[in-house]
Design a protein around this motif. Structure first.
Motif, PDB file in Angstrom:
ATOM      1  N   GLU A   1       4.487  12.057  -9.336  1.00 22.94           N
ATOM      2  CA  GLU A   1       3.931  13.420  -9.335  1.00 22.94           C
ATOM      3  C   GLU A   1       5.030  14.466  -9.147  1.00 22.94           C
ATOM      4  O   GLU A   1       5.079  15.469  -9.845  1.00 22.94           O
TER       5      GLU A   1
ATOM      6  N   LEU B   1       0.848  -1.201   0.000  1.00 25.96           N
ATOM      7  CA  LEU B   1       0.000   0.000   0.000  1.00 25.96           C
ATOM      8  C   LEU B   1       0.882   1.249   0.000  1.00 25.96           C
ATOM      9  O   LEU B   1       0.725   2.158  -0.825  1.00 25.96           O
ATOM     10  N   LEU B   2       1.842   1.266   0.917  1.00 29.43           N
ATOM     11  CA  LEU B   2       2.736   2.423   1.012  1.00 29.43           C
ATOM     12  C   LEU B   2       3.581   2.558  -0.245  1.00 29.43           C
ATOM     13  O   LEU B   2       3.806   3.661  -0.755  1.00 29.43           O
ATOM     14  N   LEU B   3       4.016   1.429  -0.790  1.00 30.01           N
ATOM     15  CA  LEU B   3       4.826   1.445  -2.010  1.00 30.01           C
ATOM     16  C   LEU B   3       4.045   2.045  -3.175  1.00 30.01           C
ATOM     17  O   LEU B   3       4.572   2.854  -3.949  1.00 30.01           O
TER      18      LEU B   3
ATOM     19  N   GLY C   1      12.109  13.968   1.261  1.00 26.57           N
ATOM     20  CA  GLY C   1      11.271  13.231   0.320  1.00 26.57           C
ATOM     21  C   GLY C   1      11.846  11.855  -0.011  1.00 26.57           C
ATOM     22  O   GLY C   1      11.200  11.041  -0.670  1.00 26.57           O
TER      23      GLY C   1
ATOM     24  N   SER D   1      12.179   6.570  -4.957  1.00 23.88           N
ATOM     25  CA  SER D   1      12.963   7.645  -5.553  1.00 23.88           C
ATOM     26  C   SER D   1      14.437   7.262  -5.703  1.00 23.88           C
ATOM     27  O   SER D   1      15.016   7.426  -6.767  1.00 23.88           O
TER      28      SER D   1
ATOM     29  N   ILE E   1       1.679   4.165  -3.007  1.00 25.77           N
ATOM     30  CA  ILE E   1       1.523   5.604  -2.753  1.00 25.77           C
ATOM     31  C   ILE E   1       2.832   6.354  -3.004  1.00 25.77           C
ATOM     32  O   ILE E   1       2.844   7.391  -3.669  1.00 25.77           O
ATOM     33  N   THR E   2       3.939   5.832  -2.489  1.00 25.66           N
ATOM     34  CA  THR E   2       5.206   6.567  -2.670  1.00 25.66           C
ATOM     35  C   THR E   2       5.595   6.591  -4.151  1.00 25.66           C
ATOM     36  O   THR E   2       6.069   7.617  -4.640  1.00 25.66           O
TER      37      THR E   2
ATOM     38  N   THR F   1       3.614   6.564  -6.767  1.00 23.20           N
ATOM     39  CA  THR F   1       2.776   7.560  -7.436  1.00 23.20           C
ATOM     40  C   THR F   1       3.190   8.971  -7.004  1.00 23.20           C
ATOM     41  O   THR F   1       3.209   9.896  -7.815  1.00 23.20           O
ATOM     42  N   GLY F   2       3.546   9.132  -5.739  1.00 22.84           N
ATOM     43  CA  GLY F   2       4.018  10.426  -5.250  1.00 22.84           C
ATOM     44  C   GLY F   2       5.297  10.865  -5.946  1.00 22.84           C
ATOM     45  O   GLY F   2       5.431  12.039  -6.334  1.00 22.84           O
ATOM     46  N   VAL F   3       6.239   9.954  -6.112  1.00 20.98           N
ATOM     47  CA  VAL F   3       7.475  10.292  -6.823  1.00 20.98           C
ATOM     48  C   VAL F   3       7.154  10.656  -8.271  1.00 20.98           C
ATOM     49  O   VAL F   3       7.713  11.614  -8.830  1.00 20.98           O
TER      50      VAL F   3
ATOM     51  N   ALA G   1      -4.798   5.870  -5.321  1.00 18.00           N
ATOM     52  CA  ALA G   1      -3.736   5.182  -6.064  1.00 18.00           C
ATOM     53  C   ALA G   1      -4.300   3.955  -6.782  1.00 18.00           C
ATOM     54  O   ALA G   1      -3.940   3.672  -7.931  1.00 18.00           O
TER      55      ALA G   1
ATOM     56  N   CYS H   1      12.878   8.211  -0.592  1.00 22.68           N
ATOM     57  CA  CYS H   1      12.197   6.926  -0.429  1.00 22.68           C
ATOM     58  C   CYS H   1      12.742   5.933  -1.450  1.00 22.68           C
ATOM     59  O   CYS H   1      13.415   6.315  -2.402  1.00 22.68           O
ATOM     60  N   TRP H   2      12.449   4.656  -1.228  1.00 19.56           N
ATOM     61  CA  TRP H   2      12.909   3.596  -2.119  1.00 19.56           C
ATOM     62  C   TRP H   2      12.459   3.869  -3.551  1.00 19.56           C
ATOM     63  O   TRP H   2      13.213   3.663  -4.500  1.00 19.56           O
TER      64      TRP H   2
END
Lengths: 297, 297, 297, 297
Positions: A186, A175-177, A210, A215, A179-180, A182-184, A267, A212-213
């Motif tokens: 964006e 779930l977090l993956l 910011g 990124s 989101i992150t 999709t966030g990266v 997401a 994260c894996w």
């Protein structure tokens, strides 16, 4: 150890081969005769049903696409529960919802069998190399029992808590993956549109808050991380449709728990749009295509 | 170096003090007489207007709440542009939108002055300790000029590209930060509701693909990271209202660039809900309260 | 006509009573003995199982909470399919997913029975008054067969297309209803916060392009529509948890169809937040509480 | 009445012509000489500046693209406030944010002039036909003063409350309109994908609780409403980029009011995606293309 192994797909087949390589003896079953023959050629006994594969073994391992398949493999007339001896543990490495795990554990317990959830991460590459991570839901004793067998197929065998918690860990991480990633997508797309050099932006993010894996290791913007799917046309890696499946499990689990997950639900819809657009077979980092290529479509 | 410094708030005051400590001479201005007197006590010359503070200096530094204030400080009758000598560079450390940077750079250029955007991260703690990160938008020559001065106030002086790119870098990083923090809040809350030990879950995420700064360094779930605001009642740190402001800048920049940012826009609304609920003064990791405390409200 | 009726809950009981009132003879079943006795008192034959209720009847009607219950009622050892005569039609008025309808229709067809989906709208009030709307999925012939019976329980009997299309119609309408209600909540709350008289705003919307049932008939802002739940503390009406269930069906159907529904998925999460906050028992228009009462919480 | 009219674009020009037709005398200004000449040919006096147009008139009407233009037209050296006589009212029919209205009203009041916000709906067709709806923010006296003049350009002259409330009404209605239209797009697309006849679905929605203007009058699915843009290739009507602008105003107003609008913010991003995809010039009901055409792109 004599092990029954059911489900010889892209993940299951290399996992079973690693059990053979580590000296275990296998009774295997799969609906595909070709898959079954391939494993028989490697030394496994080919069985005619899950029931037959589960007969006279010390452990059963299942690796199947979804909860409905696990249910069938367990409860069909020719299923595992019809053939397994009391006291033998069933380890399910499929990725399914925690509620189904509880239901299956109950069914197994009624026959005197333990049911352990042990979903994996690491993909087909990790399955072949024997470097998977197993997220295991089991009590202490059961975990100690199955851990050595799992070590033949994986590198990190993580005890996540009691029955079902292996699935909870995997679902929450993915779930977090989703989101992150999709966030990266964006942040990188917005930055590029506003004129900053994407490599400079990634460098700043990766040394800042910011980070994260998604990124620093798997950046979805082409040309940032040489080893990432973005640098080879989004091939290989973790398929978008698998991410879509896992986000669906998270949304379902959240629903049954009455726990809102706003970004996760959005997401999921974005991955659904990607899949509907015919790109579900690409790596999940290709979600950035929703942000970047619109004007040129 | 003789420097004009305008804006002596929570961030500006300690930054100005660090310039003094490093041997620079300062002409300072702030609307608050108390703030101004405090800096005068430390050795700065207190000025009656931005115009006066900008007279006969080699560099002007501004640190203000929003673009409207920067515009006023520059263009008012008693503003910087009315007092500054041609050729002197203006460094603006406020966090504002990139479009305003371009507009201000144009206004400054018309008077023969360069305008450099250099927003910071690191908070009031970093400002006091002189360990801020500066994200600088300037051409190579200008960057070389201002870098030594910024070093008196910060540790990492990052060249992000030409004019405006400092703001772009900060906005994109904080957009991603707002998304990852909210994502961690969702994943940790869902996991906890489903019964996994939050410490175990965080440990798995932090060694897996969900890994991010918001999880491994600043986890919003209480008791996971001892040094994080979540472990001290969400006090200190980076205020939720500041995150809300930065997400607003990202959404505005995305709008002017016609670049959709779905998760970012939703995160903005979630922070807005948090702020509307009277919690805007808490650390931004308290966004997790939207997910955890509903039933007990 | 002799009818088997299974499911005597808040909706099913008054529906069954209306069949009795219209001269039909009933064989009824429910897990609750109290519910069963109540219907027996009104003239129905109380049966010991769905199988018994389905024996020797000309039509079977089911009204159950979810697809899992329908499956059980149909396929259990003492289920409908074990007792029903070939050629007899099963009308299911439960609200379930279209995919389950197709599966159940297939199971029924294997025994020589037709399966018609006929979900309703109108609530317990409509069920009691016999003014429900039935959204029917069936071929022309079957529709002609069942329409007179449904007319004993409802006012509008709408033919939505072939098997499953009754559920599709209901799900799509309620998806839109969840979105428009939340949209009205946002528009009314924003307007009130910005200072406009809510009655004036509603009047403008209702004669303009924002006009919708959620605004002109069921406005969630208190004091706008006298007969709406908002004007009596959000009691009665259509429960938020029922809307949450229907949005879940829409999101599931969208998932299986790979059809993104962005606003619908977000509305689902908002209703989930409302339910998690302990307000799932209120009328669904109380979603406006997410927007209005934060500051005073 | 002698009226100064500033802003002769697609909306302003036909509005000004209707004032002429109704016997008013006009002093007009526009940056475009062609637009100005066209109005002069129709009988207006062409002026060299807003200042000149505002000199010696009994009322000033402005119709401009955004708040920045209104500010310029009012406050420039050759602006309205430099030429207008004390006591003369300014009616602004531009669609702008309520905060700017308050600021402009204050500027006008300082010169002894009243400022009335009177944004319109009805499009260029309504402007030409003189059937616009005016949403007016003004006190009772001012409303009574300007109402007869507005009646020369529109059919419905709605008093929305005090200064700024005209804009609030328009923004809130259009926020809801953007949400309902996107909601109808989701419901119709989902239904069609699931196999229901779109005309049947629209018929059910339009007589049920999902009913809204976006469904019964302006349905985005082709072939449902003959007179809707969807039935003529999404040409004409209300442009998607105008909806995007209005959703932006709503999100901005919500931000300044700290009022979350979850669905509205998401709808804004969806319209942004549509615009980024090069479809911002189509009618706003073409948002359905985000849901329907992905697979075939």
């Amino acid at each position: 150890m004599k092990i029954g192994f059911i489900g010889l797909g892209n993940m299951g087949a290399p996992m079973a081969l690693n059990l053979l390589k580590n000296g275990h003896s296998l009774q295997a079953f799969d609906l595909s005769e070709a898959a079954l023959r391939k494993l028989a050629d490697a030394g496994a006994a080919a069985c005619a049903s899950p029931k037959a594969a589960a007969a006279d073994v010390e452990l059963v391992v299942t690796m199947l696409p979804a909860a409905a398949h696990v249910r069938g493999v367990l409860t069909d007339e020719q299923g595992v529960l019809a053939g397994i001896a009391p006291g033998v543990t069933i380890v399910d490495s499929s990725t399914i919802d925690p509620a189904s795990v509880q239901a299956f554990a109950k069914l197994a317990a009624a026959r005197g069998n333990a049911f352990v959830d042990a979903p994996v991460s690491g993909g087909t590459g990790g399955a072949a190399a024997g470097t998977l991570t197993f997220m295991v839901g089991a009590n202490e004793t059961l975990f100690a029992d199955v851990e050595p067998v799992l070590r033949a197929m994986g590198k990190n065998i993580v005890h996540c808590g009691d029955t079902g918690m292996g699935q909870v860990a995997k679902i929450c991480n993915n779930l977090l993956l989703g989101i992150t990633m999709t966030g990266v997508a964006e942040a990188m797309s917005l930055g590029a549109t506003l004129g900053i050099d994407p490599k400079v932006l990634a460098g700043i993010i990766n040394t800042s808050t910011g980070r994260c894996w998604s990124s620093d290791t798997y950046n979805p913007y082409p040309g940032i991380v040489d080893t990432a799917p973005a640098s080879r046309g989004y091939t290989g890696g973790f398929g978008a449709d698998l991410m879509l499946k896992d986000l669906g499990l998270a949304v379902d689990a959240a629903r049954s728990a009455k726990q809102p997950i706003f970004l996760g639900a959005l997401a999921q819809q974005l991955y659904q749009a990607m899949s509907a657009g015919g790109q579900g077979g690409l790596d999940f980092s290709a979600i950035i295509s929703l942000y970047r290529s619109r004007a040129s479509q």
